[in-house]
Design a protein around this motif. Sequence first.
Motif, PDB file in Angstrom:
ATOM      1  N   LEU A 110      34.047  37.476  42.433  1.00 60.05           N
ATOM      2  CA  LEU A 110      32.952  36.506  42.398  1.00 60.05           C
ATOM      3  C   LEU A 110      32.635  35.962  43.790  1.00 60.05           C
ATOM      4  N   LYS A 111      33.676  35.841  44.603  1.00 53.91           N
ATOM      5  CA  LYS A 111      33.480  35.367  45.973  1.00 53.91           C
ATOM      6  C   LYS A 111      32.645  36.390  46.769  1.00 53.91           C
ATOM      7  N   ASN A 112      33.002  37.675  46.629  1.00 53.98           N
ATOM      8  CA  ASN A 112      32.253  38.734  47.316  1.00 53.98           C
ATOM      9  C   ASN A 112      30.805  38.791  46.842  1.00 53.98           C
ATOM     10  N   LEU A 113      30.644  38.617  45.546  1.00 58.47           N
ATOM     11  CA  LEU A 113      29.317  38.637  44.942  1.00 58.47           C
ATOM     12  C   LEU A 113      28.429  37.541  45.528  1.00 58.47           C
ATOM     13  N   LYS A 114      29.021  36.369  45.626  1.00 59.85           N
ATOM     14  CA  LYS A 114      28.295  35.214  46.144  1.00 59.85           C
ATOM     15  C   LYS A 114      27.892  35.457  47.598  1.00 59.85           C
TER      16      LYS A 114
END
Length: 134
Positions: free
Chosen positions: A61-65
């Motif tokens: 989710l961090k990478n996605l953001k």
Amino acid sequence: MTQLLIRRELLNEIIDHCKEVYPNEACGILAGRGGIIKKIYRAVNVDDSSVTYRIEPFQVLKNLKQDGLEMIAVYHSHPHSEAYPSLIDVERASDLDSAYVSIYVIVSLMHEEPEVRAFATSDRKVREVELIVS
Ligand SMILES: [Zn+2]
């Protein structure tokens, strides 16, 4: 959502991942913008199992953001069974907030040719979502 559109190269990325971790289940996220899948994120199967999966979502989710993308669907593989949600899949999907993720892509590796199908689950009911490969 009644249809899921995916480019052949992204679908191949998913299938490659599933084959790489065979005989364990692979899992990951399909992410994009405006309902269009732009990128595949591999995740670690925390269950480390050939019959279940559990995604460790925080890094993904961090990478996605950072990439400015949103989660569209979750994928996982079924090394030895059909491309259809298992009872555990349905139970775990129902435990999640349905706004969080609603589409599940399942890759079956039980036959020589991988089979990929997509489903929406809510209230322990499973509905097939048309997967359109372009
Ligand atoms: Zn499953």
